[in-house]
Design a protein around this motif. Structure first.
Motif, PDB file in Angstrom:
ATOM      1  N   UNK A   1      20.718  14.409  10.178  1.00 36.82           N
ATOM      2  CA  UNK A   1      20.106  13.446  11.008  1.00 36.82           C
ATOM      3  C   UNK A   1      19.088  12.499   9.686  1.00 36.82           C
ATOM      4  N   UNK A   2      18.914  13.329   9.278  1.00 35.53           N
ATOM      5  CA  UNK A   2      17.363  12.938   8.202  1.00 35.53           C
ATOM      6  C   UNK A   2      17.770  12.110   7.136  1.00 35.53           C
ATOM      7  N   UNK A   3      19.230  13.051   6.477  1.00 37.32           N
ATOM      8  CA  UNK A   3      20.127  11.915   5.421  1.00 37.32           C
ATOM      9  C   UNK A   3      20.590  10.832   6.367  1.00 37.32           C
ATOM     10  N   UNK A   4      20.806  10.621   7.559  1.00 32.31           N
ATOM     11  CA  UNK A   4      21.294   9.581   7.658  1.00 32.31           C
ATOM     12  C   UNK A   4      20.725   8.566   7.523  1.00 32.31           C
ATOM     13  N   UNK A   5      19.507   8.499   7.939  1.00 34.74           N
ATOM     14  CA  UNK A   5      18.420   7.543   8.142  1.00 34.74           C
ATOM     15  C   UNK A   5      17.442   7.514   6.901  1.00 34.74           C
ATOM     16  N   UNK A   6      17.764   8.395   5.833  1.00 35.51           N
ATOM     17  CA  UNK A   6      17.066   8.654   4.457  1.00 35.51           C
ATOM     18  C   UNK A   6      16.738   7.231   3.875  1.00 35.51           C
ATOM     19  N   UNK A   7      17.838   6.673   4.104  1.00 37.48           N
ATOM     20  CA  UNK A   7      17.118   4.880   2.877  1.00 37.48           C
ATOM     21  C   UNK A   7      16.997   3.766   4.072  1.00 37.48           C
ATOM     22  N   UNK A   8      16.981   4.099   5.036  1.00 38.91           N
ATOM     23  CA  UNK A   8      16.155   2.500   5.752  1.00 38.91           C
ATOM     24  C   UNK A   8      14.522   2.873   5.760  1.00 38.91           C
ATOM     25  N   UNK A   9      14.647   4.678   6.338  1.00 46.51           N
ATOM     26  CA  UNK A   9      13.227   5.446   6.743  1.00 46.51           C
ATOM     27  C   UNK A   9      12.517   4.925   5.413  1.00 46.51           C
ATOM     28  N   UNK A  10      12.833   5.073   3.771  1.00 46.98           N
ATOM     29  CA  UNK A  10      12.390   5.040   2.684  1.00 46.98           C
ATOM     30  C   UNK A  10      11.695   3.742   2.463  1.00 46.98           C
ATOM     31  N   UNK A  11      12.787   2.776   3.063  1.00 45.03           N
ATOM     32  CA  UNK A  11      12.402   1.695   3.405  1.00 45.03           C
ATOM     33  C   UNK A  11      11.654   1.301   3.651  1.00 45.03           C
ATOM     34  N   UNK A  12      11.164   1.960   5.097  1.00 45.53           N
ATOM     35  CA  UNK A  12       9.331   1.659   6.149  1.00 45.53           C
ATOM     36  C   UNK A  12       8.444   2.188   5.797  1.00 45.53           C
ATOM     37  N   UNK A  13       8.873   3.042   4.690  1.00 45.03           N
ATOM     38  CA  UNK A  13       7.988   4.094   4.570  1.00 45.03           C
ATOM     39  C   UNK A  13       6.671   3.329   3.714  1.00 45.03           C
ATOM     40  N   UNK A  14       7.669   2.136   2.471  1.00 46.98           N
ATOM     41  CA  UNK A  14       7.688   0.964   1.615  1.00 46.98           C
ATOM     42  C   UNK A  14       6.304   0.183   2.579  1.00 46.98           C
TER      43      UNK A  14
ATOM     44  N   UNK B   1       0.648  -1.285   0.215  1.00 44.91           N
ATOM     45  CA  UNK B   1      -0.279  -0.029   0.085  1.00 44.91           C
ATOM     46  C   UNK B   1       1.181   1.460  -0.282  1.00 44.91           C
ATOM     47  N   UNK B   2       0.756   1.776  -1.312  1.00 43.59           N
ATOM     48  CA  UNK B   2       2.102   2.410  -1.247  1.00 43.59           C
ATOM     49  C   UNK B   2       1.383   3.726  -1.935  1.00 43.59           C
ATOM     50  N   UNK B   3       2.065   4.783  -0.995  1.00 46.95           N
ATOM     51  CA  UNK B   3       0.313   6.272  -0.728  1.00 46.95           C
ATOM     52  C   UNK B   3       0.800   6.794  -2.413  1.00 46.95           C
ATOM     53  N   UNK B   4      -0.366   7.535  -2.820  1.00 42.26           N
ATOM     54  CA  UNK B   4      -0.140   7.807  -4.180  1.00 42.26           C
ATOM     55  C   UNK B   4       1.100   8.901  -4.746  1.00 42.26           C
ATOM     56  N   UNK B   5       1.034   9.804  -3.720  1.00 45.42           N
ATOM     57  CA  UNK B   5       2.466  10.703  -4.020  1.00 45.42           C
ATOM     58  C   UNK B   5       3.878  10.335  -3.437  1.00 45.42           C
ATOM     59  N   UNK B   6       4.204   9.349  -3.253  1.00 40.80           N
ATOM     60  CA  UNK B   6       5.696   8.851  -3.009  1.00 40.80           C
ATOM     61  C   UNK B   6       6.112   8.119  -4.800  1.00 40.80           C
ATOM     62  N   UNK B   7       6.926   8.807  -5.119  1.00 41.82           N
ATOM     63  CA  UNK B   7       7.972   8.843  -6.395  1.00 41.82           C
ATOM     64  C   UNK B   7       7.989   7.946  -6.467  1.00 41.82           C
ATOM     65  N   UNK B   8       7.640   6.425  -6.883  1.00 39.97           N
ATOM     66  CA  UNK B   8       9.327   5.335  -6.670  1.00 39.97           C
ATOM     67  C   UNK B   8       9.537   4.488  -8.118  1.00 39.97           C
ATOM     68  N   UNK B   9      10.660   4.541  -8.231  1.00 35.79           N
ATOM     69  CA  UNK B   9      10.510   3.820  -9.432  1.00 35.79           C
ATOM     70  C   UNK B   9      10.754   2.171  -8.821  1.00 35.79           C
ATOM     71  N   UNK B  10      10.213   0.853 -10.263  1.00 39.88           N
ATOM     72  CA  UNK B  10      10.734   0.031  -9.736  1.00 39.88           C
ATOM     73  C   UNK B  10      12.062  -0.282  -9.647  1.00 39.88           C
ATOM     74  N   UNK B  11      12.979   0.849 -10.079  1.00 37.69           N
ATOM     75  CA  UNK B  11      14.528   0.158 -10.232  1.00 37.69           C
ATOM     76  C   UNK B  11      15.025   0.818  -8.381  1.00 37.69           C
ATOM     77  N   UNK B  12      14.034   1.377  -8.361  1.00 39.87           N
ATOM     78  CA  UNK B  12      14.706   2.915  -7.246  1.00 39.87           C
ATOM     79  C   UNK B  12      14.137   1.287  -5.917  1.00 39.87           C
TER      80      UNK B  12
ATOM     81  N   UNK C   1       7.632  12.988   4.101  1.00 39.25           N
ATOM     82  CA  UNK C   1       7.939  11.761   4.579  1.00 39.25           C
ATOM     83  C   UNK C   1       6.341  12.202   5.632  1.00 39.25           C
ATOM     84  N   UNK C   2       5.997  13.038   5.811  1.00 33.93           N
ATOM     85  CA  UNK C   2       5.184  13.718   6.449  1.00 33.93           C
ATOM     86  C   UNK C   2       4.063  12.763   5.941  1.00 33.93           C
ATOM     87  N   UNK C   3       4.127  13.351   4.670  1.00 37.46           N
ATOM     88  CA  UNK C   3       2.868  12.877   3.513  1.00 37.46           C
ATOM     89  C   UNK C   3       3.030  11.793   3.378  1.00 37.46           C
ATOM     90  N   UNK C   4       3.684  10.977   2.914  1.00 39.98           N
ATOM     91  CA  UNK C   4       4.236  10.026   2.293  1.00 39.98           C
ATOM     92  C   UNK C   4       3.506   8.958   3.636  1.00 39.98           C
TER      93      UNK C   4
END
Lengths: 243, 264
Positions: free
Chosen positions: B140-153, A82-93, B25-28
Motif C-alpha cells: 500500500x505504501x508503494x502505491x501511495x509513494x509518489x503522492x505521499x512524497x509530494x504531500x510531504x514536500x 519548508x523541507x526537512x533537512x533529512x529529506x534527500x530530494x534533488x531538484x530534478x526529482x 516518512x515518520x522522520x520527514x
C-alpha cells in the motif's frame, strides 16, 4: 460558445471569510482574464495570502463564490518550502513530482527560469533566489493557463527581485498565461503588472499601477511614505550594477 | 540454532524491513511524537483485546486506528496545539490501558512483554502477522509513494496539483497504525518509535534519493536486529532494548561519515 466568456479564467464574487470570529475577507470581487498580470497588494494581515488560497481552492469562503473556467490549469508557486533537512530530494526529482508533467522537459523548463545548473543539486541546499526559480519551474511544468505566485519577491535582494519580475513578464509574453501574484510593495511590481488590487480585508481601490499609486485610498493605507518610495524608485530604474 | 532463535531473527528482519520505509516518512513528516502516541494507545488495545477475547493484534490495530482517526479530526480543527493533544492522548490511553489490565480477572498479563517486547517468544502465528501484515502495509505504501512524497514536500502545492491530500494522509495514518501493531511484537510499545526513526535517521547520510533512504533504513534496521539479538544472547540482556541500542550505535557511526556523501 461565447468568446468573452472563454477569456475569463476566474471569477471571485462577494467572497467573505471569517475565522475564529475575525473577518479576514469582506465582500471581495476579483476577475481574471486570460493573459493578464494582476497584483494584489496590501499591508501585513490584509488577507492577501488568504484571498490567494481561496482562489486556489485551498480554502472555502464563508460566503460568496469562486468560479473557474472549465479545465483551468493552475501553476502555483508557494511563498516558501519548508523541507526537512533529512529529506534527500534533488531538484530534478522535486520537479518530477509535479503531477501531469508529461511532455514537458524538466531541463528545458529549468533553463527557462534560469536554473538549469541546479538540476542535480539537493533541494535543501538552495539559496532563496535559486529556490524561487526552481519553484517557478515546477509551476510551469503544468503548462498553466494561470500562474499564482505568493510573495515571489520575498527574501530576494533588489537585483534578484528585478530579475524575477523580468522573468515573469517574459513568461507571460512567451506562454500567454495569466499571472496572479501577491506583493506587499507596489513599487516593486509597477513595471510588470497590468492591474493592481489594493486589499485591506476589502478591496480599497483597483486599477492600473499608475492610477492606484495616486488613489487616496492607497495613500491612506500605505501613508505618504509609499508615494515617496515610489518616486525614488521610478528615478532609479535604470541603475544596475554588473554582477 | 534453536527454533525460537530462528523465529526471533526472521521476525526481527521482517519488522525491520517494514519499519524502514515507514520510518523515513515518520522522520520527514516529523511524526515521531505521533507514532509514540499510536504506540502508547496500543496497550489499551491489548487490555480491550483480553477483555473481549479478541485477537490482540487486531485489537491493537483497531484502537490505534480509532486514536489516529480522533487525532486526524482534531487536527483539522486548527487552533489546538498539536503536541499537547498528542501528549494528552498518548498518556491517557497508556494509563487507561494500565488501569484496565488490573481489572482483568483470571488473566495474568506479562506487562513487560507488551511494554518492551518479547522477541524470543515470537510464535509462528506472530510471524504470519509480521509478514502478511507487513506485506500489505508495504504494498500500500508503494502505491501511495509518489503522492505521499509530494504531500510531504509541500501540502498546498500537492493539493493545487490535484492530489487528494486528505485521503492519502488518512491512508498513511491507517497503515502506520498497522505497522505499530506489528512492530510492537518485537520491541514493545515503548520502543516502537525508536525502531521507526533511528534506522531512518541513520540512513540519511547514506542516501541520495528518498527511495534509497527507505531501503537503507530497512537494511540498517535489519543489522540492528541481528546485532541486538546477538547482544541479548551473549550477555543475557533484554532483546528489545538491545536492538534499539544497536540501532543507536549504527546511527552514531553514520555521523562519522563525511557530509559530502549527503547528496541530493
Amino acid at each position: 460558445m461565447n468568446d468573452v466568456h472563454q477569456k475569463e479564467l476566474l471569477r471571485i464574487s462577494e467572497v467573505c471569510l471569517h475565522f475564529n470570529g475575525r473577518t479576514i475577507l469582506d465582500g471581495v470581487d476579483l476577475t481574471l482574464q486570460a493573459g493578464e498580470i494582476v497584483t494584489i497588494i496590501g499591508p501585513n494581515g490584509a488577507g492577501k495570502t488568504t484571498l490567494l488560497r481561496v482562489a486556489l481552492g485551498l480554502l472555502s469562503p464563508t460566503r460568496g463564490t469562486v468560479k473557474k473556467r472549465e479545465g483551468l490549469r493552475i501553476g502555483y508557486m508557494p511563498q516558501r518550502l519548508q523541507i526537512d533537512s533529512t529529506f534527500p530530494l534533488s531538484v530534478r526529482r522535486f520537479l518530477s513530482l509535479a503531477a501531469s508533467s508529461k511532455g514537458e522537459n524538466v531541463a528545458e523548463i529549468l533553463s527557462e527560469t534560469g536554473a538549469q545548473a541546479l538540476i542535480d543539486s539537493p533541494l535543501s541546499g538552495l539559496s532563496g533566489g535559486e529556490l524561487q526559480r526552481v519553484l517557478l519551474a515546477r509551476a510551469l511544468l503544468r503548462r498553466p493557463d494561470l500562474l499564482v505566485l505568493d510573495e515571489p519577491a520575498q527574501g530576494l535582494d533588489v537585483h534578484g527581485q528585478m530579475e524575477l519580475f523580468q522573468l515573469m513578464s517574459e513568461i507571460r509574453r512567451k506562454r500567454g498565461c495569466a499571472i496572479l501574484l501577491v506583493s506587499h510593495d507596489l513599487h516593486l511590481v509597477m513595471a510588470s503588472t497590468d492591474r493592481v488590487i489594493c486589499l485591506n480585508r476589502h478591496i480599497c481601490c483597483t486599477g492600473t499601477p499608475a492610477v492606484v499609486s495616486r488613489d487616496p485610498a492607497y495613500l491612506k493605507l500605505f501613508g505618504p511614505l509609499a508615494a515617496q518610495n515610489l518616486a525614488v524608485y521610478t528615478h532609479d530604474t535604470q541603475h544596475r550594477h554588473p554582477r | 540454532m534453536e527454533d525460537f532463535l530462528i523465529r526471533a531473527f526472521v521476525g526481527g528482519l521482517g519488522v525491520a524491513a517494514v519499519a524502514g520505509p515507514f520510518g523515513t516518512f515518520v522522520v520527514w513528516r516529523r511524526l515521531a511524537y505521533f507514532g509514540d502516541t499510536l504506540a502508547h494507545s496500543a496497550l489499551l488495545g491489548v487490555a480491550l483485546g483480553f477483555l473481549f477475547q479478541l485477537n490482540l493484534t487486531v485489537a491493537v490495530f483497531v484502537v490505534c486506528q480509532a486514536v489516529a482517526l480522533f487525532l486526524f479530526l482534531l487536527q483539522r480543527q486548527k487552533g489546538l496545539g498539536g503536541d499537547t493533544i498528542l501528549g494528552i492522548l498518548a498518556h491517557s490511553t497508556l494509563s487507561l490501558g494500565l488501569v484496565t489490565v488490573v481489572f482483568l480477572q483470571g488473566v495474568r498479563i506479562d506487562l513487560m512483554a507488551y511494554l518492551f517486547g518479547d522477541i524470543l517468544a515470537v510464535t509462528r502465528g506472530d510471524l504470519v502477522w509480521i509478514f502478511a501484515g507487513g506485506a500489505v502495509a508495504l504494498i500500500a505504501l508503494v502505491v501511495i509513494w509518489q503522492p505521499l512524497l509530494s504531500l510531504t514536500v509541500h501540502e498546498d502545492l500537492a493539493r493545487v496539483e490535484g492530489i487528494p491530500a486528505d485521503r492519502i494522509k488518512w491512508l498513511f495514518t491507517a497503515l502506520l497504525a498497522l505497522v505499530v501493531a506489528i512492530l510492537m511484537k518485537i520491541v514493545g510499545l515503548i520502543l516502537v518509535t525508536a525502531l521507526l526513526i533511528i534506522p531512518a535517521a541513520a540512513a540519511r547520510r547514506l542516501a541520495r534519493s528518498p527511495e534509497a533512504m527507505a531501503l537503507w533504513a530497512s537494511v540498517l534496521g535489519g543489522i540492528a536486529v541481528g546485532a541486538g539479538l546477538a547482544l541479548s544472547l551473549y550477555y543475557d540482556t533484554p532483546a528489545g532494548p538491545s536492538i534499539v541500542i544497536a540501532a543507536t550505535a549504527i546511527f552514531l557511526l553514520t555521523l562519522a561519515l563525511p557530509r559530502s556523501a549527503e547528496g541530493g
